[in-house]
Design a protein around this motif. Sequence first.
Motif, PDB file in Angstrom:
ATOM      1  N   ALA A  88       0.862  -1.184   0.000  1.00  0.00           N
ATOM      2  CA  ALA A  88       0.000   0.000   0.000  1.00  0.00           C
ATOM      3  C   ALA A  88       0.900   1.236   0.000  1.00  0.00           C
ATOM      4  O   ALA A  88       1.832   1.323   0.786  1.00  0.00           O
ATOM      5  CB  ALA A  88      -0.902   0.016   1.226  1.00  0.00           C
ATOM      6  N   VAL A  89       0.606   2.164  -0.907  1.00  0.00           N
ATOM      7  CA  VAL A  89       1.371   3.407  -0.992  1.00  0.00           C
ATOM      8  C   VAL A  89       0.372   4.556  -0.947  1.00  0.00           C
ATOM      9  O   VAL A  89      -0.607   4.567  -1.696  1.00  0.00           O
ATOM     10  CB  VAL A  89       2.217   3.474  -2.279  1.00  0.00           C
ATOM     11  N   SER A  90       0.626   5.528  -0.063  1.00  0.00           N
ATOM     12  CA  SER A  90      -0.262   6.680   0.104  1.00  0.00           C
ATOM     13  C   SER A  90       0.521   7.969  -0.051  1.00  0.00           C
ATOM     14  O   SER A  90       1.707   8.040   0.279  1.00  0.00           O
ATOM     15  CB  SER A  90      -0.886   6.686   1.501  1.00  0.00           C
ATOM     16  N   SER A  91      -0.180   8.992  -0.513  1.00  0.00           N
ATOM     17  CA  SER A  91       0.394  10.330  -0.581  1.00  0.00           C
ATOM     18  C   SER A  91      -0.731  11.333  -0.679  1.00  0.00           C
ATOM     19  O   SER A  91      -1.870  10.984  -1.024  1.00  0.00           O
ATOM     20  CB  SER A  91       1.326  10.474  -1.784  1.00  0.00           C
ATOM     21  N   THR A  92      -0.423  12.579  -0.396  1.00  0.00           N
ATOM     22  CA  THR A  92      -1.382  13.652  -0.584  1.00  0.00           C
ATOM     23  C   THR A  92      -1.278  14.103  -2.030  1.00  0.00           C
ATOM     24  O   THR A  92      -0.200  14.454  -2.502  1.00  0.00           O
ATOM     25  CB  THR A  92      -1.081  14.829   0.364  1.00  0.00           C
TER      26      THR A  92
END
Length: 144
Positions: A88-92
């Motif tokens: 899982a990769v998250s960013s704004t």
Amino acid sequence: MAIAKTIEPDQDHTHPVVELRVRATPDQLSVLRALAATVAIHEDFDLDSIADIKLAMDEICTQLIVRATPDAVLVCRLQYLDGTLRVAVSSTTTTIDSLGPRSFGWHVLHALTDSVDMRHELDPPSSGFVTTMEFTRVKNGSIL
């Protein structure tokens, strides 16, 4: 001088998670590919699967980087559980345009992985979204 910050470790040692936070910039892609490959090698994935995992990591990180807000951070979480690597990769991000099932990148991810998912949450402080892209890869085969 480097500034070190501590992150409270996940107290659940039965299902360890590898988490890495880096700037949302293209120069970090090689680090993220190497991390994904290292976890896959450690869990004894075959060479073709390792190559697919590296490419999938590259694709989701690139999709997030090109849409990232200024000074955004990529948060990458990798977990191997029950024969499946979950990433899982998250960013704004500033926008959610062209991300999704009709994009070329989405088709690439489907070819490389066993499942792909994406979700967005409104992020009022940044006037953007927190976008999370996830994929799974099953060791020695795929889920049918």
